[in-house]
Design a protein around this motif. Structure first.
Motif, PDB file in Angstrom:
ATOM      1  N   TYR A   1      16.650 -58.765 171.718  1.00 47.70           N
ATOM      2  CA  TYR A   1      16.960 -57.397 172.111  1.00 47.70           C
ATOM      3  C   TYR A   1      18.473 -57.258 171.988  1.00 47.70           C
ATOM      4  O   TYR A   1      19.212 -58.099 172.510  1.00 47.70           O
ATOM      5  N   VAL A   2      18.935 -56.227 171.297  1.00 51.87           N
ATOM      6  CA  VAL A   2      20.366 -56.061 171.064  1.00 51.87           C
ATOM      7  C   VAL A   2      20.825 -54.713 171.607  1.00 51.87           C
ATOM      8  O   VAL A   2      20.209 -53.685 171.347  1.00 51.87           O
ATOM      9  N   LEU A   3      21.905 -54.751 172.370  1.00 55.65           N
ATOM     10  CA  LEU A   3      22.542 -53.545 172.892  1.00 55.65           C
ATOM     11  C   LEU A   3      23.959 -53.523 172.355  1.00 55.65           C
ATOM     12  O   LEU A   3      24.735 -54.435 172.608  1.00 55.65           O
ATOM     13  N   GLU A   4      24.276 -52.493 171.580  1.00 53.01           N
ATOM     14  CA  GLU A   4      25.627 -52.362 171.053  1.00 53.01           C
ATOM     15  C   GLU A   4      26.296 -51.199 171.748  1.00 53.01           C
ATOM     16  O   GLU A   4      25.690 -50.139 171.921  1.00 53.01           O
ATOM     17  N   GLY A   5      27.517 -51.407 172.167  1.00 49.66           N
ATOM     18  CA  GLY A   5      28.218 -50.340 172.867  1.00 49.66           C
ATOM     19  C   GLY A   5      29.717 -50.498 172.797  1.00 49.66           C
ATOM     20  O   GLY A   5      30.232 -51.509 172.335  1.00 49.66           O
TER      21      GLY A   5
ATOM     22  N   VAL B   1      25.498 -57.066 172.908  1.00 49.50           N
ATOM     23  CA  VAL B   1      24.870 -57.953 173.880  1.00 49.50           C
ATOM     24  C   VAL B   1      23.499 -58.300 173.307  1.00 49.50           C
ATOM     25  O   VAL B   1      22.741 -57.415 172.928  1.00 49.50           O
ATOM     26  N   ARG B   2      23.197 -59.588 173.235  1.00 47.72           N
ATOM     27  CA  ARG B   2      21.915 -60.044 172.679  1.00 47.72           C
ATOM     28  C   ARG B   2      21.145 -60.801 173.757  1.00 47.72           C
ATOM     29  O   ARG B   2      21.685 -61.700 174.401  1.00 47.72           O
ATOM     30  N   VAL B   3      19.880 -60.434 173.950  1.00 50.24           N
ATOM     31  CA  VAL B   3      18.974 -61.109 174.880  1.00 50.24           C
ATOM     32  C   VAL B   3      17.883 -61.766 174.049  1.00 50.24           C
ATOM     33  O   VAL B   3      17.278 -61.118 173.192  1.00 50.24           O
ATOM     34  N   VAL B   4      17.637 -63.041 174.288  1.00 50.84           N
ATOM     35  CA  VAL B   4      16.611 -63.780 173.561  1.00 50.84           C
ATOM     36  C   VAL B   4      15.438 -64.034 174.499  1.00 50.84           C
ATOM     37  O   VAL B   4      15.600 -64.632 175.562  1.00 50.84           O
ATOM     38  N   GLU B   5      14.271 -63.564 174.076  1.00 52.40           N
ATOM     39  CA  GLU B   5      13.040 -63.696 174.860  1.00 52.40           C
ATOM     40  C   GLU B   5      12.144 -64.755 174.233  1.00 52.40           C
ATOM     41  O   GLU B   5      11.965 -64.777 173.013  1.00 52.40           O
ATOM     42  N   GLU B   6      11.606 -65.605 175.069  1.00 53.30           N
ATOM     43  CA  GLU B   6      10.638 -66.610 174.630  1.00 53.30           C
ATOM     44  C   GLU B   6       9.254 -66.128 175.057  1.00 53.30           C
ATOM     45  O   GLU B   6       8.971 -66.051 176.259  1.00 53.30           O
ATOM     46  N   PRO B   7       8.382 -65.768 174.094  1.00 55.79           N
ATOM     47  CA  PRO B   7       7.068 -65.227 174.456  1.00 55.79           C
ATOM     48  C   PRO B   7       5.999 -66.282 174.754  1.00 55.79           C
ATOM     49  O   PRO B   7       4.866 -65.948 175.038  1.00 55.79           O
ATOM     50  N   ARG B   8       6.384 -67.559 174.694  1.00 54.48           N
ATOM     51  CA  ARG B   8       5.436 -68.636 174.979  1.00 54.48           C
ATOM     52  C   ARG B   8       5.895 -69.395 176.221  1.00 54.48           C
ATOM     53  O   ARG B   8       7.077 -69.353 176.570  1.00 54.48           O
ATOM     54  N   PRO B   9       4.993 -70.105 176.870  1.00 57.36           N
ATOM     55  CA  PRO B   9       5.424 -70.915 178.013  1.00 57.36           C
ATOM     56  C   PRO B   9       6.529 -71.873 177.598  1.00 57.36           C
ATOM     57  O   PRO B   9       6.511 -72.414 176.497  1.00 57.36           O
TER      58      PRO B   9
ATOM     59  N   ALA C   1      21.038 -64.906 177.120  1.00 57.82           N
ATOM     60  CA  ALA C   1      21.657 -63.617 176.810  1.00 57.82           C
ATOM     61  C   ALA C   1      23.155 -63.862 176.698  1.00 57.82           C
ATOM     62  O   ALA C   1      23.705 -64.672 177.445  1.00 57.82           O
ATOM     63  N   PHE C   2      23.802 -63.177 175.762  1.00 57.86           N
ATOM     64  CA  PHE C   2      25.217 -63.420 175.519  1.00 57.86           C
ATOM     65  C   PHE C   2      25.844 -62.252 174.771  1.00 57.86           C
ATOM     66  O   PHE C   2      25.140 -61.404 174.222  1.00 57.86           O
ATOM     67  N   CYS C   3      27.163 -62.223 174.750  1.00 55.85           N
ATOM     68  CA  CYS C   3      27.918 -61.264 173.953  1.00 55.85           C
ATOM     69  C   CYS C   3      28.218 -61.944 172.623  1.00 55.85           C
ATOM     70  O   CYS C   3      28.742 -63.062 172.605  1.00 55.85           O
ATOM     71  N   GLU C   4      27.888 -61.277 171.540  1.00 58.30           N
ATOM     72  CA  GLU C   4      28.105 -61.874 170.221  1.00 58.30           C
ATOM     73  C   GLU C   4      29.593 -62.016 169.916  1.00 58.30           C
ATOM     74  O   GLU C   4      30.389 -61.138 170.220  1.00 58.30           O
ATOM     75  N   GLY C   5      29.949 -63.144 169.333  1.00 64.97           N
ATOM     76  CA  GLY C   5      31.309 -63.361 168.874  1.00 64.97           C
ATOM     77  C   GLY C   5      32.281 -63.936 169.885  1.00 64.97           C
ATOM     78  O   GLY C   5      33.439 -64.183 169.561  1.00 64.97           O
ATOM     79  N   VAL C   6      31.841 -64.146 171.123  1.00 67.23           N
ATOM     80  CA  VAL C   6      32.708 -64.731 172.155  1.00 67.23           C
ATOM     81  C   VAL C   6      31.902 -65.749 172.958  1.00 67.23           C
ATOM     82  O   VAL C   6      30.677 -65.670 173.025  1.00 67.23           O
ATOM     83  N   ASP C   7      32.597 -66.707 173.557  1.00 68.67           N
ATOM     84  CA  ASP C   7      31.912 -67.715 174.373  1.00 68.67           C
ATOM     85  C   ASP C   7      31.397 -67.130 175.680  1.00 68.67           C
ATOM     86  O   ASP C   7      30.300 -67.443 176.122  1.00 68.67           O
TER      87      ASP C   7
END
Length: 108
Positions: free
Chosen positions: A49-53, A63-71, A86-92
C-alpha cells in the motif's frame, strides 16, 4: 488488518519494527491502507500500500506498507493477514513531519 507486535532489528517486523526502526506511527500505516483503492500485488504474494504526499519540511515522499496475507510463523499467532513492515521510501527513518502531517489530517 492485524498489526502484529513483532520486534525491532535486522530481522524485525510488525509494530515494534515500524515504530523503532522506521519511525512511522500507527496512524500513518492506517492512512496508507485506507487511502489505497487497490494494493499492489507482489510476486512473493505480499501486497504493498503506497501513500504519496507532500510533507512539511520534506517535500514529496512515499509511505509504503507491506502486508503479508499468509500466516507468519515467526509472529507467534495464526492470523492470516498482517502488516509486515512500513517505511518511508528513500530514507532509513521517516522524518517526524510525515507522522505529524498525517496525524493532523486525521484531526481536521
Amino acid at each position: 488488518m492485524l498489526l502484529r507486535q513483532g520486534r525491532s532489528g535486522e530481522t524485525g517486523f510488525g509494530l515494534v519494527h515500524v515504530l523503532q526502526d522506521h519511525n512511522l506511527h500507527e496512524e500513518s500505516i492506517a492512512a496508507a491502507i485506507v487511502n489505497n483503492v487497490a494494493p499492489i500485488a507482489r510476486r512473493d504474494g505480499r501486497r504493498d500500500y503506497v501513500l504519496e504526499g507532500r510533507f512539511a519540511g520534506v517535500g514529496i515522499m512515499r509511505v509504503r506498507v507491506v502486508e503479508e496475507p499468509r500466516p507468519e510463523p515467526e509472529s507467534g499467532d495464526t492470523e492470516s493477514l498482517g502488516v509486515l513492515t512500513a517505511f518511508c521510501e528513500g530514507v532509513d527513518r521517516c522524518p517526524d513531519s510525515v507522522n505529524e502531517t498525517i496525524e493532523a489530517s486525521f484531526e481536521g
